[in-house]
Structures are given as structure tokens and as C-alpha cells.
Scaffold this motif. Sequence first.
Motif, short mmCIF file in Angstrom:
data_model
loop_
_atom_site.label_atom_id
_atom_site.label_comp_id
_atom_site.label_asym_id
_atom_site.label_seq_id
_atom_site.Cartn_x
_atom_site.Cartn_y
_atom_site.Cartn_z
N ASN A 252 -96.98 39.12 -7.67
CA ASN A 252 -96.42 37.93 -7.04
C ASN A 252 -96.95 36.64 -7.61
OD1 ASN A 252 -94.49 37.33 -5.28
ND2 ASN A 252 -95.49 38.23 -3.50
N LEU B 233 -95.65 34.24 -9.40
CA LEU B 233 -94.81 33.03 -9.27
C LEU B 233 -94.92 32.43 -7.88
CD1 LEU B 233 -91.65 34.35 -11.18
CD2 LEU B 233 -93.24 32.59 -11.98
N ASN B 234 -95.17 33.29 -6.88
CA ASN B 234 -95.43 32.80 -5.53
C ASN B 234 -96.88 32.36 -5.36
OD1 ASN B 234 -96.01 34.45 -2.42
ND2 ASN B 234 -95.22 32.38 -2.63
N TYR C 262 -91.48 30.17 -4.78
CA TYR C 262 -91.73 30.64 -6.14
C TYR C 262 -91.62 29.47 -7.11
CZ TYR C 262 -91.62 35.31 -4.24
OH TYR C 262 -91.93 36.43 -3.52
N THR D 247 -90.91 29.24 -10.08
CA THR D 247 -90.14 29.67 -11.25
C THR D 247 -89.53 28.53 -12.07
OG1 THR D 247 -89.63 31.58 -9.90
CG2 THR D 247 -88.36 31.33 -11.93
N ARG E 222 -92.45 43.82 -13.43
CA ARG E 222 -92.80 42.64 -12.65
C ARG E 222 -94.29 42.43 -12.50
NH1 ARG E 222 -90.75 46.62 -9.52
NH2 ARG E 222 -91.87 47.28 -7.66
N GLU F 286 -89.05 37.06 -10.33
CA GLU F 286 -89.01 36.49 -8.98
C GLU F 286 -88.24 37.40 -8.02
OE1 GLU F 286 -87.52 32.44 -8.67
OE2 GLU F 286 -86.77 32.85 -6.66
N ALA G 194 -89.88 39.07 -4.75
CA ALA G 194 -89.44 38.60 -3.44
C ALA G 194 -88.80 39.70 -2.61
CB ALA G 194 -88.46 37.44 -3.60
N TYR H 272 -79.00 33.53 -10.52
CA TYR H 272 -79.63 34.31 -9.45
C TYR H 272 -78.68 35.41 -8.96
CZ TYR H 272 -84.00 31.73 -8.97
OH TYR H 272 -85.25 31.21 -9.19
#
Lengths: 306, 306
Positions: A212, A214-215, B170, B172, B210, B246, B250, B272
Motif C-alpha cells: 500500500n 501509494l496510500n 492514494y 498516484t 503490487r 493503486e 485499494a 481507471y
Amino acid sequence: MNSVASDPALIGVDWGTSSLRAFLIGASGEVIDGVTSPEGIMQVSGQSFEAILDRLIGPWVAQTNLPILASGMITSRNGWIETPYAEMPLGACGLAGALVPHEIANGALVHFVTGASIEHKGGPDVMRGEETQIIGASAQGLKDGMFVMPGTHSKWVQVAEGQIVDFSTYMTGEIFAALKEHTILGTLMEADGFNEEAFEMGARAGLDGRTNLLNNLFHVRTLPLMGKIPKVATADYMSGLLIGTEVAAATQDAEDIGPITVVGRNDLSDRYETALGMAGFNSRRAPDDIVAQGHFLIARAAGLLG
Amino acid sequence: MNSVASDPALIGVDWGTSSLRAFLIGASGEVIDGVTSPEGIMQVSGQSFEAILDRLIGPWVAQTNLPILASGMITSRNGWIETPYAEMPLGACGLAGALVPHEIANGALVHFVTGASIEHKGGPDVMRGEETQIIGASAQGLKDGMFVMPGTHSKWVQVAEGQIVDFSTYMTGEIFAALKEHTILGTLMEADGFNEEAFEMGARAGLDGRTNLLNNLFHVRTLPLMGKIPKVATADYMSGLLIGTEVAAATQDAEDIGPITVVGRNDLSDRYETALGMAGFNSRRAPDDIVAQGHFLIARAAGLLG
């Protein structure tokens, strides 16, 4: 300068993006003399690579007819001579067989040590210069296990029986700088000495929340905004978060990983050792000047030491 | 402009970091008129917030004595009136109860809609402005499920029965810009039209890998270097990689997540939706002007509509 040094046998040059180190190396692999310069390949500004090299190691070359090995980003597209990448597994013999000789004005040969590449699922990975350091470490008994080389683009290198078998690059250092200088995260940062508590808090968040990033990076803003960490600690929190995230990602598939060897002697290496310890890994430091040891082992494998 | 509009009942102002939108809203919640300005809170440069507001909505205020609601970063420390954050769960009634009224020179009141905060394990998260949009979406029947609000700092918001129950931010968008403009990754990028294939290749790498963003980002350099993607596609590859990362992060804890509502109408929202589809989620678009709907619902809950 070593009072019991053997005769000079080799000149090794580690020529990177932002600096250059050259070593006069003895017949037993010991460093007899050394010179450093900020003239990395991005800082040559109009001079030729040969002129820089001649100025720096000219006195050594004048004495004798020593072989010269050069490794690092000097063999990249923006360097002096672009060489192909060697593939895994890769040891001193493989690098010796891939040397690219280049004659300079005084008739001497510069033997360029090529870089290494590996294909991973997500894309290719490359290195130029680190392979020579890793080979050099094997001369110091470090022939197996995981190495981490902190820096702008840190490398994690898996070594088995003195050969590089796998490696990955992490953009951590450059991303830290870009976020600090060019995003809203830097606006709350104030300069101060190293805040170890904030670093460890960030490293813990990175180790725990690695999926996580990016968060988690948004917390670099909210934590000082909410008064949860002081502004002077914010940069160290972000440093910990990024390094912790890197350590978690780089070790996620590792089983029975053994001690991890940290290459480097600076503050950044200390941070990596802290994060490795928090993640439950033993670590140790590589000796200095392993790159010169690498030049020596590769030159010897190539039969250049006479 | 709606030929069957009811009488004006409310002025809603969405005042963010880089722009401002104001709406003249009718008694049924419909938008009668609107004005936009680039005078976000970071672009006021010497003018007072009140002078800007007066210039933009003065003609509406002159006609009638309408209540004014303002939401967004205008309530942050760098805005006009700093308001506290409200906590979860948060709906129209909670926001109505937390309105902060402020009298301006002509005697009118501006009611500031406060932002929201939530404490996660890694640190606090905050929003200012998005809460009003989410409340507004509930007026359009979107009272439950996950919302994603793409942007510089994208928000993922969990809504249940018209109330915000959880959210995360985020970084991003801002990280994309910093990496493109201020790291070595940008040096190989060339401008061209959108390359969907490269975007999807990056999104796949982000969705699959990720945990490894710091490593995957290095492939943004090596893939064009090795000729695996064209230089003109490199920026879209990185965009896909970041958005895919992201989306994976998420949604990692989500079970039975249902359709995800994408707030926005621009190219970024399209990206997205592509990444959400690749990850196996159904998605839908929120209607335009949900922020004005949010102003209307909050004003009504506060009893300001007479």
C-alpha cells in the motif's frame, strides 16, 4: 599505501554516473594506491573520457605497462564504450570472457567489464558496475547469500558459489529525492539531525503495509499535519517508509535467507541495517574496496596478470 | 440553464486547490447556473477570498438573499476558514450539524462544509470537498458501495446507506508527475497520443506485482532501453503501472465489492475504468455536478432552504 605491498599488477577503474574511483592493485590483489574524482559519466562536460583517465592514472601508467580494467556506467550508452549485457549465472570467468578491449592513444588497452541483465516477469533488470563489486566480495569469503547495495537505484543481488544468480533494482533513493523535492510531501519537511524514532516508525509502516505504498505515502503528509510526528522528523519517516517497503518486497519470496550483506559504509547503509534488523534478518557489512578485488579476480581469470 | 427550473434556493461553492466552481441551485436541487474559475486556493495571489467570491457570485447574491455553502480545500489551513474534520460514519445530517457559518461584508453568511478524517493503522487520512460529492451522489441513487475519485490524490470511499464509512487517499497522480518530470524515468519518454496497449501492459504489471512498485518502476526505464516498448509508449506504461498498483491495493481486502463508481469525466477516469475492468470489477460513472447535489442535501438537512 601498504609498506609490504607487492609490485603493481593492475589498474582498476570504477566509473559510475556521478563519480570515478581508480585503484593501483598489487599482485596479491591488495590496493596499493587510489584516486577518486567527481568526474562521473554525467559530469565530463566536453572533456573526452580518455583525457580524464589519462590525467588521473597517467602517473601509474607511465611507470609500467599495467593492464587496465574499467567497470560501471562507463560501459552504458552514455558512457565511453557501450558493451552488451552478460546473462546469469555470472562469475569472474564469465565476466573475464566478456571483456571488451579498447586501445587508447598511448597504446595501452582498457578492458571494459560488461554489465549484467536478467529477465523477470515484470520486465528486464540491468546493472553495470555492481557485478564487479559482488565478484570482489567473493574474494573476502562472501560467496553465497543475499547482498543489498543501497543507493539511488538500490540493488538486491542473490549470489551462489561466487556467481550472481539473480538481482533486482529498486528505485527507492531516486523516488525519495523526487518526492521530497517535487511533491507536497516535501513542503512540511524541516531539516534537522537524524530522527531514529521517526525512521523506525516509517520502516515499520513500510514493512507492515508493503502493498500500500501509494496510500502510505499520504501519511507522510497527514502525520505531521495532525501533530503525530514533528515536522523535523518527516523526512526520516518517509525514508523509513520507503526503505521498509523495499526490504519487505525484496525479501518476500526468500526462504532461509541467512545473513544479508550490506554493501556500503555510509548513513544510508546504517538505515538499511536498521530496517533489516526490524524485519528479523541478520546483516553484515561488506569490506571496503571490494570493487578493486573484483577487478583483480576478473583480470586474473582473463589471464591479464602476466 | 434549465427552462423548467424552480426558483433559486442556494449557492454552492466547490473551492479546491487549483480551481473553483460555483453553482446556482434551484429548490429541487437542480443546477440553474454555474461559473468556474482557475482561482484555486493556491492561486489567489494577494486577493482576498471574499473579493474573488464576490466577483464570481455577486450577480446571484444581488438578486436574492440565498444561503451560500462552500466546500473543499477552502476550509484547510491554507484556505479561508480552517474547520475541524468530521469523523465516520458521515452523512448529510452529520455535515449539516458541523457547518461553520462566516459572515461576509454584505451581511450574507457563507456556511463552510467541513472535511472528514479517519484513523488507519498506518496513519490518519483526510479529505476536504470529496465528502460533499459523495453525499451528492446519494441523491442520484448511489447510496452504497465503493467510489473512486481519480486525481492528483485519488480517493477511494466506502459508502453505506448514504453515509461515508471509510476512505483512503492514494498519491498516484502527484507521484506520476514527480517521476515523469524529475527522475531518470522521464528522460526516455516522448510525447504522443494515448497508447492503450502500453497502458494495459503497465496496468497488468501493477495489478500482478503490487507489492513491488519500487522495483516495477525500474522497468519503466529498462523496457524502452531494451526495445520492449517504444519510447512514445513509456509514459502510458508508467500510468498503467501506477493505476494498476493503486487498484490492486485499494481492493485487496474487498469482498463482494459490487460495481465501483468512478467520479469524473476525463481521460483519467477512462484509465481507471480500464484498470478496474482488467481487475475484474464492474464500474459505472457518477453523474456530473454531484457536488452541487451534495451542497443541496447538506443545506436541506441544515434547514437552510427556508
